[in-house]
Design a protein around this motif. Sequence first.
Motif, PDB file in Angstrom:
ATOM      1  N   HIS A  90      -0.942   2.519  -2.577  1.00 22.62           N
ATOM      2  CA  HIS A  90      -0.170   3.522  -1.844  1.00 22.62           C
ATOM      3  C   HIS A  90      -1.131   4.510  -1.192  1.00 22.62           C
ATOM      4  CE1 HIS A  90       2.615   2.076  -4.971  1.00 22.62           C
ATOM      5  NE2 HIS A  90       3.546   2.258  -4.064  1.00 22.62           N
ATOM      6  N   LEU A 138       6.893   7.740  -7.568  1.00 18.82           N
ATOM      7  CA  LEU A 138       5.874   8.159  -6.613  1.00 18.82           C
ATOM      8  C   LEU A 138       6.167   9.597  -6.195  1.00 18.82           C
ATOM      9  CD1 LEU A 138       5.774   4.913  -4.437  1.00 18.82           C
ATOM     10  CD2 LEU A 138       4.256   5.545  -6.320  1.00 18.82           C
ATOM     11  N   ASN A 197      -4.402   5.058  -3.563  1.00 16.62           N
ATOM     12  CA  ASN A 197      -4.209   4.815  -4.989  1.00 16.62           C
ATOM     13  C   ASN A 197      -3.911   3.334  -5.195  1.00 16.62           C
ATOM     14  OD1 ASN A 197      -3.915   5.862  -7.725  1.00 16.62           O
ATOM     15  ND2 ASN A 197      -1.783   5.245  -7.527  1.00 16.62           N
ATOM     16  N   ARG A 247       3.729   2.952   0.864  1.00 17.61           N
ATOM     17  CA  ARG A 247       3.200   1.744   0.232  1.00 17.61           C
ATOM     18  C   ARG A 247       2.299   0.981   1.208  1.00 17.61           C
ATOM     19  NH1 ARG A 247       4.698  -1.318  -4.073  1.00 17.61           N
ATOM     20  NH2 ARG A 247       6.585  -0.073  -4.385  1.00 17.61           N
ATOM     21  N   VAL A 267       4.247   9.709   0.440  1.00 18.19           N
ATOM     22  CA  VAL A 267       3.672   8.489  -0.123  1.00 18.19           C
ATOM     23  C   VAL A 267       4.168   7.291   0.674  1.00 18.19           C
ATOM     24  CG1 VAL A 267       3.330   7.102  -2.207  1.00 18.19           C
ATOM     25  CG2 VAL A 267       3.758   9.558  -2.402  1.00 18.19           C
ATOM     26  N   VAL A 296      -1.278   8.370  -0.230  1.00 18.46           N
ATOM     27  CA  VAL A 296      -0.675   9.692  -0.404  1.00 18.46           C
ATOM     28  C   VAL A 296      -1.343  10.613   0.614  1.00 18.46           C
ATOM     29  CG1 VAL A 296      -0.137  11.540  -2.023  1.00 18.46           C
ATOM     30  CG2 VAL A 296      -0.449   9.194  -2.864  1.00 18.46           C
ATOM     31  N   ASP A 341       5.479  13.147  -4.252  1.00 14.77           N
ATOM     32  CA  ASP A 341       5.034  13.405  -2.885  1.00 14.77           C
ATOM     33  C   ASP A 341       3.879  14.392  -2.786  1.00 14.77           C
ATOM     34  OD1 ASP A 341       6.998  11.707  -1.920  1.00 14.77           O
ATOM     35  OD2 ASP A 341       8.480  13.308  -1.746  1.00 14.77           O
TER      36      ASP A 341
END
Length: 429
Positions: A394, A372, A383, A224, A222, A396, A374
């Motif tokens: 974020h 968060l 997301n 940001r 993940v 992913v 993984d």
Amino acid sequence: MEKYEFPVSPAQARMLVLDQLNPGTAQYNVPVAFDVRGRFDVEAFRAALEAVVAAHESLRTVFQPHDGGYVQVVAEEVRVALRVERDVPAARAHARLKAEAAAPFDVEAGPLLRCVVHVVADEHHLVLLTVHHLVCDGWSLRLLLEQVSGAYRRLASTGGSPADPGPLVPQYPDYAVWQRERLHTMDESVAFWADTLKDAPTTLALPADRPRPAVQSAAGGVVRVPLAPGTRERMAEVAAGRNATPYMVMFAAFAAFLARISGQRDLVIAVPVAGRDHPDVQAMIGLLVNTIAVRADLSGDPEFSDLLGQVRDRLLAARPHHEAPFEAVVQALAPGRELSHDPLVQVMLAYDDDTSFALDLPGATAERVELLLDDAKFDLLMNVERQGDELAAHLVHRADLFDRETVRHWARAFGTLLDGLLAEPGRPV
């Protein structure tokens, strides 16, 4: 103890298959955690949870193999799995929360809702609720928190029962039966998606750091996405000027970003939809969310405002067809099934501009703790959710395909691209 069997819903059936492909992972865990400061009665919170679980059959459900598939098995009553951990060092608390949130569920044994309370000090607690996605979606999680908060408040104010009879609502197993009975009425919607996605590329060629493995895993990471302050307000302004919504603006920007990094101009992006149009399911806890696959055409290097108009028209045209189960659409198109990638779509945009998840506890404040996980469900998932007056985003990603530094670069690039598109909607994408 009495138990009852029901068929699974189409969404549950698909998720169970995917869960079997990557057993022992947290890819379908739905956690939410809070830092609670002030008076907090653990036993009252346990009673509040038990009252909500007693009211919703979905939270008393496990899944048992049956005739090559699964059935839902609902227990008449269950004891909530709430564990208290004492003397937790504050410095290690967040890591402990994340590890507990990522612990896999046993969908056959259950329970599929658990709670851990870390006692940091007399008036300092960390509360973690984790639910399996098979019995809870994002809308349901908000309902769960609202109802637990209400039951806790009733206990705190009266010292009596946390139960609130309220209006009776249909139960999720009944919804699953009803949805299966309606499948034959969805032919028109399935045909809409089959026509919309006809001849669309079934894979998105994102530039990977490694070859795609023969069998994809849920291992992920993940990162940001840096969004400039005021992005949410600026998106609303751009949307208002073009009879669109901020979500449509984000979708168009994400499509432009994917086209840039992949070189593809014909894209298909997965989008979750709530599945709550019918008034009878507004207060239901369960897996009602569905996935739709939305196509974007960026041929001819359109201006962002033109792309936004196209996205708006396509999303509005899709609106009456949200209920068509994604698996039925996949079967109608019959793309080649491979274990190396998901059918039809490998990227998703999840956008939630609703109010944040909250616990409302008398005598205490409860601030959400960001967790968060993984585990990856898609090659790339953007997301986006509201945090106060701003948006947090974020990426992913599948660790089998992409290095973390690659995705960090993409996150920065997307933030820059979105900022530029909002400043100049007339610029080519």
